[in-house]
Write a protein that holds these residues in place. Structure first.
Motif, mmCIF file in Angstrom:
data_model
loop_
_atom_site.group_PDB
_atom_site.id
_atom_site.type_symbol
_atom_site.label_atom_id
_atom_site.label_comp_id
_atom_site.label_asym_id
_atom_site.label_seq_id
_atom_site.Cartn_x
_atom_site.Cartn_y
_atom_site.Cartn_z
ATOM 1 N N VAL A 58 -4.114 5.383 -5.121
ATOM 2 C CA VAL A 58 -3.291 4.614 -5.599
ATOM 3 C C VAL A 58 -2.262 4.202 -4.676
ATOM 4 N N LEU A 59 -1.914 3.266 -4.436
ATOM 5 C CA LEU A 59 -1.265 1.878 -3.413
ATOM 6 C C LEU A 59 -0.414 1.845 -3.942
ATOM 7 N N PRO A 60 1.146 2.149 -4.501
ATOM 8 C CA PRO A 60 2.496 1.357 -4.883
ATOM 9 C C PRO A 60 2.706 0.318 -4.177
ATOM 10 N N ILE A 61 2.684 -1.469 -3.965
ATOM 11 C CA ILE A 61 3.310 -2.631 -3.483
ATOM 12 C C ILE A 61 4.581 -2.837 -4.297
ATOM 13 N N PRO A 62 6.282 -2.705 -3.642
ATOM 14 C CA PRO A 62 6.938 -3.145 -4.120
ATOM 15 C C PRO A 62 6.809 -4.147 -3.884
ATOM 16 N N MET A 63 7.103 -5.371 -5.477
ATOM 17 C CA MET A 63 6.855 -6.610 -5.598
ATOM 18 C C MET A 63 8.245 -7.353 -6.978
ATOM 19 N N GLY A 64 8.906 -8.168 -5.831
ATOM 20 C CA GLY A 64 9.727 -8.452 -7.120
ATOM 21 C C GLY A 64 11.136 -6.997 -7.631
ATOM 22 N N GLY A 65 10.829 -7.349 -8.978
ATOM 23 C CA GLY A 65 11.837 -6.430 -9.409
ATOM 24 C C GLY A 65 11.126 -4.785 -10.079
ATOM 25 N N GLY A 66 9.480 -4.730 -9.462
ATOM 26 C CA GLY A 66 8.523 -3.870 -9.461
ATOM 27 C C GLY A 66 8.070 -3.482 -8.752
ATOM 28 N N LYS A 67 6.552 -2.805 -9.579
ATOM 29 C CA LYS A 67 5.488 -2.433 -8.687
ATOM 30 C C LYS A 67 4.208 -2.971 -8.525
ATOM 31 N N LEU A 68 4.278 -3.659 -7.687
ATOM 32 C CA LEU A 68 2.338 -3.479 -7.431
ATOM 33 C C LEU A 68 1.195 -2.390 -7.480
ATOM 34 N N TYR A 69 0.617 -2.034 -8.112
ATOM 35 C CA TYR A 69 0.118 -0.161 -7.544
ATOM 36 C C TYR A 69 -1.886 -0.746 -7.866
ATOM 37 N N PHE A 70 -2.171 -1.128 -6.662
ATOM 38 C CA PHE A 70 -3.498 -0.781 -6.303
ATOM 39 C C PHE A 70 -4.504 0.490 -6.522
ATOM 40 N N GLY A 71 -5.234 0.132 -7.639
ATOM 41 C CA GLY A 71 -6.258 1.912 -7.763
ATOM 42 C C GLY A 71 -8.050 1.699 -7.621
ATOM 43 N N ALA A 72 -7.970 2.660 -6.981
ATOM 44 C CA ALA A 72 -9.569 2.831 -6.525
ATOM 45 C C ALA A 72 -9.884 3.965 -6.879
ATOM 46 N N VAL A 73 -11.142 4.033 -8.039
ATOM 47 C CA VAL A 73 -11.622 5.012 -8.400
ATOM 48 C C VAL A 73 -13.480 5.639 -8.217
ATOM 49 N N TRP A 74 -13.772 7.034 -7.652
ATOM 50 C CA TRP A 74 -14.910 7.253 -7.890
ATOM 51 C C TRP A 74 -15.157 8.593 -8.400
ATOM 52 N N GLU A 75 -15.939 8.369 -9.384
ATOM 53 C CA GLU A 75 -16.617 8.647 -10.104
ATOM 54 C C GLU A 75 -17.677 9.711 -10.521
ATOM 55 N N LYS A 76 -17.752 11.200 -10.345
ATOM 56 C CA LYS A 76 -19.248 11.659 -10.591
ATOM 57 C C LYS A 76 -20.089 12.174 -12.542
ATOM 58 N N ASP B 99 -22.623 7.426 -11.400
ATOM 59 C CA ASP B 99 -21.758 7.442 -10.375
ATOM 60 C C ASP B 99 -20.953 5.849 -11.253
ATOM 61 N N LYS B 100 -19.432 6.113 -11.331
ATOM 62 C CA LYS B 100 -19.469 5.451 -12.169
ATOM 63 C C LYS B 100 -17.615 4.622 -10.491
ATOM 64 N N PHE B 101 -17.391 3.778 -10.511
ATOM 65 C CA PHE B 101 -16.887 2.879 -9.789
ATOM 66 C C PHE B 101 -15.821 1.858 -10.562
ATOM 67 N N TYR B 102 -14.892 2.235 -10.218
ATOM 68 C CA TYR B 102 -13.189 1.338 -10.956
ATOM 69 C C TYR B 102 -12.712 0.591 -9.511
ATOM 70 N N LEU B 103 -12.215 -0.384 -9.994
ATOM 71 C CA LEU B 103 -11.183 -1.241 -9.590
ATOM 72 C C LEU B 103 -10.230 -1.552 -10.410
ATOM 73 N N ALA B 104 -8.648 -1.300 -9.875
ATOM 74 C CA ALA B 104 -6.918 -2.281 -10.638
ATOM 75 C C ALA B 104 -5.978 -2.160 -10.079
ATOM 76 N N GLY B 105 -6.054 -3.209 -10.349
ATOM 77 C CA GLY B 105 -4.416 -4.317 -10.279
ATOM 78 C C GLY B 105 -3.497 -3.730 -11.490
ATOM 79 N N LEU B 106 -1.990 -3.433 -11.480
ATOM 80 C CA LEU B 106 -1.039 -2.842 -11.851
ATOM 81 C C LEU B 106 0.209 -2.877 -11.766
ATOM 82 N N TYR B 107 0.796 -4.099 -12.851
ATOM 83 C CA TYR B 107 1.830 -4.167 -11.939
ATOM 84 C C TYR B 107 3.081 -4.056 -13.248
#
Length: 389
Positions: free
Chosen positions: A174-192, A208-216
């Motif tokens: 998970v990588l949090p990035i400050p943006m505006g009045g909140g935060k943008l989170y970029f996430g990546a998951v590898w699941e066995k 295997d499962k692979f996920y990519l996500a963006g959350l504000y």
């Protein structure tokens, strides 16, 4: 509730235990070795007490519940008795903070069961394994983001309503990035999901499962987008494999029972398709011949006008100069061995007649092929309806 454990106290206690054991050994040694050994132990104690102490923080939290369940008409059958029982569970969670950037989180459940006294770990009954460690993972805070490695919460995303969690073996970033009045989170998951490559029987059979996500996350709202890729090389459960095998077996049985009809359907379908393709090709050929016949007829009419105006003996070279639209036709007539406008009239008249005949033949062939295709199609549909019955 939190407690702080100082490693100096642990080291000192360990030293006392070590000193007690060591003193027994010393008494068995020769007298000349005692003074040296005791001196070494005293120096070691002094060294241990001078080492800077490092504190490690351990946090505990958990819950215990007992709840009663009443299910009335559980199977929508009025004759069923009510299902009434009580159940309980103890859940315990620890969070070990090694440093400000490294934590170890564990969680276990104990005595998660129906509430009755006849099952017990002491009677070797069903609760013999009544402590279940379901989660353990590291949380690493790095300069490039947060990493969680191990068995942790998975499957959940978005709102909590109708969102059941599961315990999954995964690596999450998970990588949090400050943006505006909140935060943008970029996430990546590898699941066995399943590990099927251990040993020599199989290779590259993991799921295997692979996920990519963006959350504000803003002050009053949050929203995000999740995408997933499932790279499954093997059936998840034996039930899936058995269901597929059973479906294939049923299909094979139906194919055997409906052999003649299946063959008729396939044969008629193939024949219908072939004749339909032939009809399309014949239609295209008929159109080509018709276009050439029309061009030949137009050339014949043009040369007839030249003959009427200049005479039948007018050369094709002079005709091409006088009537530029006939230059291509003049070249074709010259190539065929004709030299005058009168000869060109006869040549293109014959060519138009032959080309028109060819167009008519292809048109008739296309109509016949289409009719045959429709007949085979109707026969195939009749066989399909019979097979369905």
């Amino acid at each position: 509730m939190h407690q702080i454990y100082n490693e100096r106290g642990s080291k000192l206690l360990g030293f006392y235990q070590f000193f007690f054991i060591l003193s027994k050994i010393i008494r068995r040694k020769e007298e000349k070795m005692k003074k040296f050994t005791v001196l070494a132990v005293i120096m070691g104690l002094a060294l241990m007490l001078t080492v800077p102490a490092a504190a490690m923080e351990i946090g505990f939290d958990g819950e215990y519940y007992v709840q009663g369940i009443l299910n009335s008409n559980e199977n929508l059958n009025d004759e069923d008795a009510n299902s009434t029982y009580r159940e309980m569970r103890l859940r315990f969670r620890t969070e070990i903070t090694v440093t400000e950037t490294l934590q170890l989180i564990t969680r276990f459940d104990a005595l998660e069961k129906i509430w009755h006294s006849y099952d017990s770990a002491f009677t070797n009954d069903e609760d013999d394994d009544n402590i279940d460690f379901d989660r353990v993972y590291m949380r690493i805070i790095s300069p490039i983001g947060l990493f969680q490695v191990g068995r942790q919460e998975g499957v959940t995303w978005g709102l909590s309503w109708a969102n059941d969690e599961a315990d999954t073996d995964r690596i999450k970033y998970v990588l949090p990035i400050p943006m505006g009045g909140g935060k943008l989170y970029f996430g990546a998951v590898w699941e066995k999901v399943t590990e099927n490559d251990k040993g020599t029987a199989f290779a590259d059979d993991d799921n295997d499962k692979f996920y990519l996500a963006g959350l504000y996350r803003g002050e009053n709202f949050h929203g995000g987008l999740l995408t997933a890729f499932y790279n499954f090389k093997k059936f998840q459960t034996p039930g899936q494999a058995f269901a597929t095998k059973d479906a294939l077996a049923k299909k094979a049985l139906l194919d055997e029972q409906a052999g003649p009809l299946t063959l008729a359907i396939n044969a008629n379908g193939y024949a219908s398709e072939q004749y339909y393709t032939g009809a399309q090709d014949a239609t295209a050929q008929a159109g080509s011949y018709q276009a050439q016949a029309n061009d030949a007829l137009a050339a014949q009419q043009g040369f007839s006008q030249v003959v009427a105006g200049y005479g039948a003996d007018t050369s094709l070279e002079a005709t091409a100069v006088a009537v530029p639209d006939l230059s291509a036709a003049c070249d074709a007539a010259l190539a065929a061995g004709y030299t005058t406008a009168g000869e060109a009239v006869a040549y293109f008249e014959s060519a138009a007649s032959q080309l028109q005949y060819g167009a008519d033949q292809y048109t008739a062939g296309a109509a016949e092929a289409m009719a045959t295709s429709e007949a085979y199609y109707a026969a195939g549909m009749a066989a399909s309806e019979e097979l369905a019955l």
